[in-house]
Write a protein that holds these residues in place. Structure first.
Motif, PDB file in Angstrom:
ATOM      1  N   LEU A 199     -56.683  33.819  14.901  1.00  0.00           N
ATOM      2  CA  LEU A 199     -57.047  35.230  14.889  1.00  0.00           C
ATOM      3  C   LEU A 199     -56.084  36.002  13.982  1.00  0.00           C
ATOM      4  CD1 LEU A 199     -57.712  35.712  18.717  1.00  0.00           C
ATOM      5  CD2 LEU A 199     -59.435  35.581  16.894  1.00  0.00           C
ATOM      6  N   PRO A 200     -56.490  37.161  13.474  1.00  0.00           N
ATOM      7  CA  PRO A 200     -55.590  37.968  12.627  1.00  0.00           C
ATOM      8  C   PRO A 200     -54.584  38.734  13.470  1.00  0.00           C
ATOM      9  CG  PRO A 200     -57.698  39.081  12.885  1.00  0.00           C
ATOM     10  CD  PRO A 200     -57.848  37.740  13.565  1.00  0.00           C
ATOM     11  N   PHE A 201     -53.323  38.782  13.015  1.00  0.00           N
ATOM     12  CA  PHE A 201     -52.269  39.492  13.732  1.00  0.00           C
ATOM     13  C   PHE A 201     -51.582  40.487  12.808  1.00  0.00           C
ATOM     14  CE2 PHE A 201     -52.822  35.648  16.198  1.00  0.00           C
ATOM     15  CZ  PHE A 201     -52.736  36.106  17.505  1.00  0.00           C
ATOM     16  N   GLN A 202     -50.989  41.504  13.418  1.00  0.00           N
ATOM     17  CA  GLN A 202     -50.252  42.491  12.640  1.00  0.00           C
ATOM     18  C   GLN A 202     -49.036  41.854  11.983  1.00  0.00           C
ATOM     19  OE1 GLN A 202     -48.033  45.593  14.825  1.00  0.00           O
ATOM     20  NE2 GLN A 202     -48.957  47.083  13.424  1.00  0.00           N
ATOM     21  N   LYS A 203     -48.353  40.998  12.727  1.00  0.00           N
ATOM     22  CA  LYS A 203     -47.149  40.348  12.227  1.00  0.00           C
ATOM     23  C   LYS A 203     -46.998  38.987  12.883  1.00  0.00           C
ATOM     24  CE  LYS A 203     -42.127  40.999  11.861  1.00  0.00           C
ATOM     25  NZ  LYS A 203     -40.976  41.869  12.220  1.00  0.00           N
ATOM     26  N   MET A 215     -57.211  23.200  21.768  1.00  0.00           N
ATOM     27  CA  MET A 215     -57.288  23.973  23.008  1.00  0.00           C
ATOM     28  C   MET A 215     -55.936  24.586  23.326  1.00  0.00           C
ATOM     29  SD  MET A 215     -58.405  22.714  26.835  1.00  0.00           S
ATOM     30  CE  MET A 215     -60.069  22.358  26.298  1.00  0.00           C
ATOM     31  N   ASP A 216     -55.919  25.838  23.764  1.00  0.00           N
ATOM     32  CA  ASP A 216     -54.681  26.540  24.089  1.00  0.00           C
ATOM     33  C   ASP A 216     -54.357  26.367  25.571  1.00  0.00           C
ATOM     34  OD1 ASP A 216     -54.240  27.729  21.497  1.00  0.00           O
ATOM     35  OD2 ASP A 216     -56.016  28.930  21.915  1.00  0.00           O
ATOM     36  N   ASP A 217     -53.118  26.013  25.869  1.00  0.00           N
ATOM     37  CA  ASP A 217     -52.670  25.798  27.242  1.00  0.00           C
ATOM     38  C   ASP A 217     -51.700  26.905  27.604  1.00  0.00           C
ATOM     39  OD1 ASP A 217     -52.022  24.813  29.703  1.00  0.00           O
ATOM     40  OD2 ASP A 217     -50.814  23.143  28.959  1.00  0.00           O
ATOM     41  N   PHE A 218     -52.156  27.906  28.346  1.00  0.00           N
ATOM     42  CA  PHE A 218     -51.364  29.091  28.588  1.00  0.00           C
ATOM     43  C   PHE A 218     -50.556  29.026  29.874  1.00  0.00           C
ATOM     44  CE2 PHE A 218     -54.813  30.668  25.845  1.00  0.00           C
ATOM     45  CZ  PHE A 218     -54.053  31.276  24.859  1.00  0.00           C
ATOM     46  N   VAL A 219     -49.324  29.568  29.805  1.00  0.00           N
ATOM     47  CA  VAL A 219     -48.557  29.829  31.013  1.00  0.00           C
ATOM     48  C   VAL A 219     -49.205  31.015  31.734  1.00  0.00           C
ATOM     49  CG1 VAL A 219     -46.311  30.528  31.931  1.00  0.00           C
ATOM     50  CG2 VAL A 219     -46.426  28.957  29.991  1.00  0.00           C
ATOM     51  N   PHE A 220     -49.595  32.008  30.970  1.00  0.00           N
ATOM     52  CA  PHE A 220     -50.367  33.126  31.502  1.00  0.00           C
ATOM     53  C   PHE A 220     -51.006  33.910  30.365  1.00  0.00           C
ATOM     54  CE2 PHE A 220     -46.555  35.439  30.420  1.00  0.00           C
ATOM     55  CZ  PHE A 220     -47.039  36.663  29.987  1.00  0.00           C
ATOM     56  N   GLU A 279     -53.551  19.885  13.206  1.00  0.00           N
ATOM     57  CA  GLU A 279     -54.646  19.679  14.155  1.00  0.00           C
ATOM     58  C   GLU A 279     -54.619  20.724  15.261  1.00  0.00           C
ATOM     59  OE1 GLU A 279     -56.389  16.199  17.137  1.00  0.00           O
ATOM     60  OE2 GLU A 279     -54.744  15.767  15.753  1.00  0.00           O
ATOM     61  N   ASN A 280     -53.414  21.041  15.745  1.00  0.00           N
ATOM     62  CA  ASN A 280     -53.292  22.062  16.776  1.00  0.00           C
ATOM     63  C   ASN A 280     -53.713  23.435  16.258  1.00  0.00           C
ATOM     64  OD1 ASN A 280     -51.968  21.190  19.499  1.00  0.00           O
ATOM     65  ND2 ASN A 280     -50.905  19.991  17.949  1.00  0.00           N
ATOM     66  N   LEU A 281     -53.338  23.749  15.027  1.00  0.00           N
ATOM     67  CA  LEU A 281     -53.755  25.011  14.430  1.00  0.00           C
ATOM     68  C   LEU A 281     -55.278  25.080  14.307  1.00  0.00           C
ATOM     69  CD1 LEU A 281     -51.314  25.839  11.466  1.00  0.00           C
ATOM     70  CD2 LEU A 281     -51.669  27.158  13.539  1.00  0.00           C
ATOM     71  N   ARG A 282     -55.848  24.014  13.880  1.00  0.00           N
ATOM     72  CA  ARG A 282     -57.293  23.964  13.666  1.00  0.00           C
ATOM     73  C   ARG A 282     -58.055  24.125  14.980  1.00  0.00           C
ATOM     74  NH1 ARG A 282     -57.230  19.829  10.791  1.00  0.00           N
ATOM     75  NH2 ARG A 282     -57.513  18.249  12.406  1.00  0.00           N
ATOM     76  N   ASN A 283     -57.506  23.573  16.060  1.00  0.00           N
ATOM     77  CA  ASN A 283     -58.202  23.585  17.349  1.00  0.00           C
ATOM     78  C   ASN A 283     -57.864  24.782  18.217  1.00  0.00           C
ATOM     79  OD1 ASN A 283     -59.446  21.127  16.759  1.00  0.00           O
ATOM     80  ND2 ASN A 283     -57.755  19.938  17.638  1.00  0.00           N
ATOM     81  N   SER A 284     -56.952  25.630  17.766  1.00  0.00           N
ATOM     82  CA  SER A 284     -56.540  26.789  18.557  1.00  0.00           C
ATOM     83  C   SER A 284     -57.369  28.013  18.197  1.00  0.00           C
ATOM     84  CB  SER A 284     -55.054  27.094  18.326  1.00  0.00           C
ATOM     85  OG  SER A 284     -54.702  28.325  18.923  1.00  0.00           O
TER      86      SER A 284
END
Length: 282
Positions: A74-78, A1-6, A64-69
């Motif tokens: 997602l694919p990124f340009q860089k 799970m991702d925990d965002f500041v914003f 584990e964090n990578l797997r659950n995020s």
């Protein structure tokens, strides 16, 4: 799970191939930010600590964090990764070679068999930054992202410090504070910069090293400004202590054009300053 500041309202998961992902990573944990095509930060993830080392190897926690995020898959340009560590060296460009990098690094630091060296050109210093990263982390990152750049966390710190020093008349001291060590640069107009790092345990240790550097480098305690950033707050004990002996002490904030949300206190961004300043250095 991702925990965002914003997360900005403009963020679109279907457009991540147009975005740049920056990850700040060390053996204790990680955070990340996402910039759009105009280098505007549209997402900032809070610091995620790894499990205690006695319970789980950091690499397994990161996997584990990578797997659950959702976002990190997602694919990124860089993709750029800032590796946080005390151990790094700088080699002038005229002397650099992969062989010399290995020899020089091992004169200053131990290089375990499980670690690999990485190097990047620093144009402002006309030098190469050389640092080690556990091979398991390097292999995981390079297999997970095809378009990745591995950088030491001092890369944006040194570059932004040099660019800001050009506006000053007196030698200034720039310090990037991490959990139990700090890096320091005193830019010099003749390019004879003083660059070093020190481990510390208490606030008094941090203050002692800084004050001792002022003494050794024969700096004026009233005129040479001390500028700190990283894991440090304006109201911290070390800031109060340093202000007893130095005339100008400030905590470096993010540039106004990088501050994302006005309703979030500036001090909340301090720990991400290298991560967010990276966009200005690449």
């Amino acid at each position: 799970m991702d925990d965002f500041v914003f997360v900005d309202s403009s963020f679109d998961q279907n457009k991540t191939k147009e975005y740049n992902l920056s990850i700040q990573l060390g053996l204790d944990g990680f955070s990340f930010s996402i910039l759009d095509s105009n280098k505007n930060c549209i997402s900032l993830n809070a610091y995620t600590p790894f499990q205690d080392k006695s319970d789980s190897d950091p690499i397994n926690s990161f996997k584990e964090n990578l797997r659950n995020s959702t976002i990190l898959n997602l694919p990124f340009q860089k993709v750029s990764v800032l590796w946080i560590s005390q151990e790094s060296i700088l080699i002038p460009s005229e002397f650099f070679s992969p062989e010399f990098a290995h020899e020089s690094y091992q004169l200053c630091h131990s290089l375990d068999k499980s670690e690999k060296l990485v190097w990047n050109k620093m144009k402002e210093l006309d030098s190469w930054s050389v640092f080690s990263i556990p091979e398991a982390f390097k292999d995981l990152l390079e297999s997970h992202y095809s378009n990745i750049s591995l950088l030491h966390h001092t890369f944006p710190f040194l570059n932004t410090s040099l660019s800001q020093s050009k506006l000053e008349n007196q030698p200034n001291v720039f310090v990037n504070v991490q959990k139990d060590f700090f890096h320091l640069i005193i830019p010099n107009p003749n390019r004879k910069h003083f660059i070093n790092n020190f481990a510390y345990k208490e606030d008094t240790d941090l203050a002692y090293y800084i004050l001792n550097i002022y003494k050794q480098q024969k700096l004026n305690n009233e005129k040479s400004k001390l500028i700190l950033d990283g894991i440090i707050q304006e109201d911290s004990k070390v800031i109060q202590l340093l202000r007893k002996y130095l005339g100008q002490v400030e905590v470096r904030n993010l540039p106004s054009d990088l501050r994302m949300k006005d309703d979030i206190p500036q001090k909340e961004y301090n720990q991400f300053i290298n991560l967010l300043n990276l966009s200005m250095c690449e």
